[in-house]
Design a protein around this motif. Structure first.
Motif: not given
Length: 678
Positions: A360-365, A374-393
Motif C-alpha cells: 500500500g505505501p509503495i502504491d501511494e508513493a 522531478d520532485d525530490l520529496d516525491a522521489a524520497c517518499g518512494l525510496l522510503d516506502a520501498l526501504w521500509r517494506a524491505l526492512e519489514r521483510v
C-alpha cells in the motif's frame, strides 16, 4: 481568394463536471448524442467543465437538437439481453454461453456487452459496471429504463430540466435511477440516460502476454485493480479504480474511442502483467496520455461502503500530467513496481483479510512520483516506502519464507534528482557508504554494503536479482544501534570477509574531508544519515560515475584540520583501497595490496578502536607505517574524551585520495620538491 477562417462555436456545459464519475460518463454520452446531429463536433475539458466545439452555436440550440434526436431515434437500447447466458456461465464457471450469444447479437448489442464482459476461459467483468450490469440490487439497465421513460413523457418540466442540467442549474425532476454507484446524490433522468449512452466507449478486450503458460485476461479502458490498502481497516473495501483521462484538445467521437482503446489495463486474478496496480497503471499510461493530449487523470476509487455487494465511486486524487519523465525515472518506476510485485500481498481468507501492509505505501508513493517526476520529496517518499517494506521483510520470518527476489534501481536517477540541487551532507555520506563495492573477482568474500544492512544474497533462481533467504545470513550485522556502532560493525565484518592482502574499502562515491570533519565533530545528523543510507542502498552502484558536479567530492589542496580530523588523517591511509602518493613522490604511501594495509593488519587497529583503546591503536598504526618504510611523527595521546567508535565509523566513509594525502602529510617527514631544470 481564400476566405478567413470562421471561429468554431464553443458550448460550455458546467453541469458535466469532473467531481463525480457519473457526470464524467454523462459527458461521453452527450458527445455521442450530439454527434448524431453535428457529425464533426468535438469535445474537450476546459475549466473543470465539458465543452462542445464545432457543433451547436449555443446551449439552447444544443438542448433543442438533443430533444429532437431523442424524439426521432431515441437513446441507445440498454436491456442486458445477455443476462440469461451470463447466469448460466456463472453456474458453470465458463464463458461459453455469453460468447455464443455475442456471436449472434447485433453490432450495437455487441459493443454494449463488450463494455460489461470480456469472455476468456471465464467471464471477466468491468468493475465499473458491477457484475455484467448490476451492482448488488442496483441494475443499471433498469435505472436507464426508468430515466428514459421519464424523458419520453415529454412534460414541460423534463424539457426545461435538460437545459438546466447542462448549465449546472437545479432540476425539477430528480431521482436515484439506480445510479448511486456513479453519482453521489439524486440526479436528473438526463444524467442517467447520457451516462449509459457512452458505455460502448468502455469496451474491453482480451489481453494476453506472449508465452504458452500465460492466462488471458479481460482489459477495460482506464480501469485497474485498486491500490493496496495502507491500513488494516481498509482491507477489501476498494473494488477497483478508474483513472479518467482529461484532455484539453478537442477530440471527435472516433478520437475519444481511440484514446480509450489505448488505455486498457488487465484486471482479474493470477496476473503477472506489469501494469496491474493503480501505481503501475499510472506509470504505464502517463506517456501515452501525453501523446494523446491528456493533461490530467482523475482517479476514482470504487469502494464498498454501505454493503459488500455494491460500491460507490469517490474522487481520490487528481494526477497532473506535466511532461514525460526522463529515461532514468521511467526505469526507476518500472523497478519499483517489480519490487512491489515481489513483496507478499494482502490475502483474503474465509474469515476475512490477512493484512500485511507492504504494498500500500509503495502504491501511494508511486502515484505521487508519477504526478511529480522531478520532485525530490516525491522521489524520497518512494525510496522510503520501498526501504521500509524491505526492512519489514528482513525481520519477519514469515515474509522471508516466500524468499522474495528483487533488482536494485538504476543509480543514474540520482544524477537527474541532484542535477540542479546539491545533496545535503548526510546524503553524500550515505551515498559513499552505499557505494562500497564487493571484492574483486576470485579475491575475497566482501559484499556490497547492502548485504551487511539487510539479510539478502544473490538470487540462485533469477539472474541479477537479490533474494531474502529463509534464514538471515550472518553477514547482516546491522542492529539498529547508534549509527557509529553499526558502521563500526560493518567495517569489522568487511575486514573479516576480506582476503589476506585485500583492502575492502573500494567505493564509487566519495565525500570531501569537510564532511568527514562534520561527522567526527557530531555535527552531522546521524538519524538523517541512517535515513538516507536506506534510500541509497536501493541503488545499483556498480555503474555509478559522478558526472554531475553536485555529486563530485571536492578535493582541496590542504584542509584546515582540528585534532579529530588530524587523527582521522593518520589512520585513513591504512583504511583506504587506492594508493595515494604525496606531491613530489612517485611512490604511494602504501603500495597496492601491501602487507601493511592487509585486512588482518588493519583489523587489529579496528578492534582496538572499537574497544576504546586509542593509544593501542596509534601504536599499531605506527607499526604499520614503519613496515611500509614510512617514519610517522611521534603522537601525543589526545584527551580521553575522543569517541573512538565514531572515529572508527568515519574510517569506513570513502573520501578522495587527494584529501587523504592532504591530511596524512602532516604526520610524515617533509619531502623536497624537485625543481624542473632547463
Amino acid at each position: 481568394m481564400i476566405g478567413k477562417r470562421q471561429p468554431l462555436p464553443v458550448v460550455s456545459c458546467p453541469g458535466l463536471h469532473l467531481d463525480s464519475l457519473g457526470h464524467y460518463l454523462a459527458a461521453l454520452g452527450l458527445l455521442e448524442v450530439t454527434a448524431k446531429t453535428w457529425p464533426s463536433v468535438r469535445g474537450a475539458w476546459r475549466e473543470e467543465s465539458f465543452c462542445l466545439v464545432g457543433g451547436p452555436p449555443d446551449r439552447v440550440s444544443l438542448a433543442r437538437a438533443i430533444r429532437d434526436t431523442v424524439r426521432q431515434r431515441g437513446f441507445r437500447s440498454y436491456h442486458r439481453e445477455w443476462k440469461v447466458p451470463q447466469k448460466r456461465d456463472t453456474k458453470q464457471s465458463s464463458a461459453e454461453n455469453v460468447a455464443a450469444w455475442r456471436s449472434t447479437c447485433s453490432e450495437e448489442d455487441r459493443d454494449l456487452v463488450d463494455a460489461h464482459i470480456v469472455t476468456t476461459a471465464r467471464l471477466c467483468f468491468n468493475p465499473m459496471l458491477g457484475t455484467g450490469g448490476n451492482s448488488g440490487r442496483r441494475d443499471f439497465a433498469e435505472g436507464w429504463a426508468k430515466a428514459t421513460a421519464k424523458i419520453d413523457e415529454g412534460n414541460p418540466e423534463i424539457v426545461a430540466d435538460l437545459e438546466s442540467f447542462l448549465a449546472g442549474g437545479p432540476c425539477t425532476i430528480r431521482g436515484d435511477y439506480n445510479g448511486g454507484s456513479w453519482f453521489s446524490q439524486q440526479i436528473s433522468p438526463w444524467a442517467m440516460a447520457f451516462a449509459c449512452e457512452g458505455l460502448p466507449l468502455l469496451a474491453g478486450s482480451v489481453s494476453r502476454r506472449l508465452g504458452a503458460n500465460t492466462r488471458r485476461q479481460g482489459a477495460f479502458p482506464f480501469v485497474m485493480e485498486a491500490a493496496a490498502p495502507t491500513r488494516e481497516n481498509e482491507s477489501g473495501r476498494a473494488l477497483a479504480e478508474v483513472w479518467a483521462p482529461v484532455w484539453r484538445r478537442p477530440l471527435a467521437v472516433a478520437e475519444v474511442a481511440g484514446l480509450f482503446a489505448r488505455g486498457r489495463a488487465e484486471v482479474g486474478r493470477g496476473r503477472t502483467q506489469a501494469a496491474t496496480s493503480a501505481a503501475a497503471f499510472a506509470a504505464a499510461i502517463l506517456q501515452r496520455g501525453i501523446d494523446a493530449g491528456i493533461t490530467e487523470l482523475r482517479r476514482f476509487q470504487l469502494i464498498r461502503t454501505t454493503s459488500s455487494q455494491t460500491f460507490e465511486s469517490t474522487l481520490a486524487k487528481t494526477v497532473l500530467v506535466r511532461h514525460a519523465p526522463g529515461r532514468a525515472a521511467a526505469l526507476v518506476v518500472e523497478g519499483a513496481v517489480k519490487i512491489r510485485e515481489a513483496l507478499p500481498k494482502d490475502e483474503r481468507r474465509a474469515k476475512g483479510w490477512i493484512f500485511r501492509g507492504l504494498r500500500g505505501p509503495i502504491d501511494e508513493a508511486l502515484i505521487n512520483l508519477v504526478a511529480r517526476p522531478d520532485d525530490l520529496d516525491a522521489a524520497c517518499g518512494l525510496l522510503d516506502a520501498l526501504w521500509r517494506a524491505l526492512e519489514r521483510v528482513d525481520v519477519n520470518k514469515t515474509f522471508r519464507g516466500a524468499e522474495p527476489a528483487f533488482r536494485l534501481l538504476p543509480v543514474s536517477w540520482l544524477e537527474e534528482l541532484f542535477r540542479d540541487t546539491a545533496p545535503p551532507a548526510e546524503a553524500t555520506i550515505a551515498m559513499a557508504l552505499a557505494s562500497l563495492l564487493p571484492s574483486e573477482q576470485k579475491l575475497g568474500k566482501v559484499a556490497p554494503f547492502l548485504f551487511y544492512r539487510l539479510g539478502v544474497e544473490p538470487s540462485r533462481k533469477r539472474r541479477n536479482h537479490l533474494a531474502f533467504p529463509r534464514d538471515a545470513p550472518q553477514r547482516r550485522v546491522w542492529t539498529g544501534a547508534p549509527l557509529a556502532r553499526d558502521l563500526g560493525l560493518v567495517l569489522r565484518r568487511r575486514l573479516l570477509d576480506a582476503a589476506a592482502v585485500e583492502s575492502p574499502f573500494r567505493a564509487r562515491a566519495l565525500v570531501p574531508s569537510s564532511t568527514i570533519a562534520a561527522f567526527l565533530r557530531d555535527e552531522a545528523d546521524d538519524e538523517a544519515i541512517a535515513h538516507w543510507l536506506g534510500r541509497m542502498c536501493l541503488f545499483d552502484w556498480q555503474a555509478f560515475q559522478a558526472r554531475v558536479p553536485s555529486l563530485k567530492a571536492s578535493a582541496p589542496g590542504r584542509v584546515p584540520a582540528d585534532g579529530l580530523l588530524a587523527l582521522y588523517g593518520f589512520f585513513k591511509p591504512l583504511f583506504h583501497a587506492w594508493p595515494a602518493a604525496r606531491e613530489g613522490e612517485p611512490a604511494p604511501f602504501f603500495p597496492a595490496r601491501s602487507p601493511a594495509t592487509s585486512a588482518a593488519a588493519v583489523a587489529r587497529i579496528a578492534a582496538r578502536l572499537d574497544a576504546g583503546d586509542l593509544e593501542g591503536s596509534l601504536t599499531e598504526a605506527r607499526v604499520r607505517y614503519r613496515a611500509a618504510g614510512r617514519s610517522p611523527a611521534q603522537i601525543t595521546v589526545p584527551p580521553a574524551n575522543v569517541d573512538t567508535r565514531r572515529l572508527l565509523a568515519a574510517l569506513l566513509i570513502p573520501t578522495s585520495p587527494r584529501a587523504i594525502v592532504s591530511l596524512a602529510d602532516r604526520w610524515l617527514t617533509p619531502v623536497r620538491r624537485k625543481e624542473n631544470s632547463l
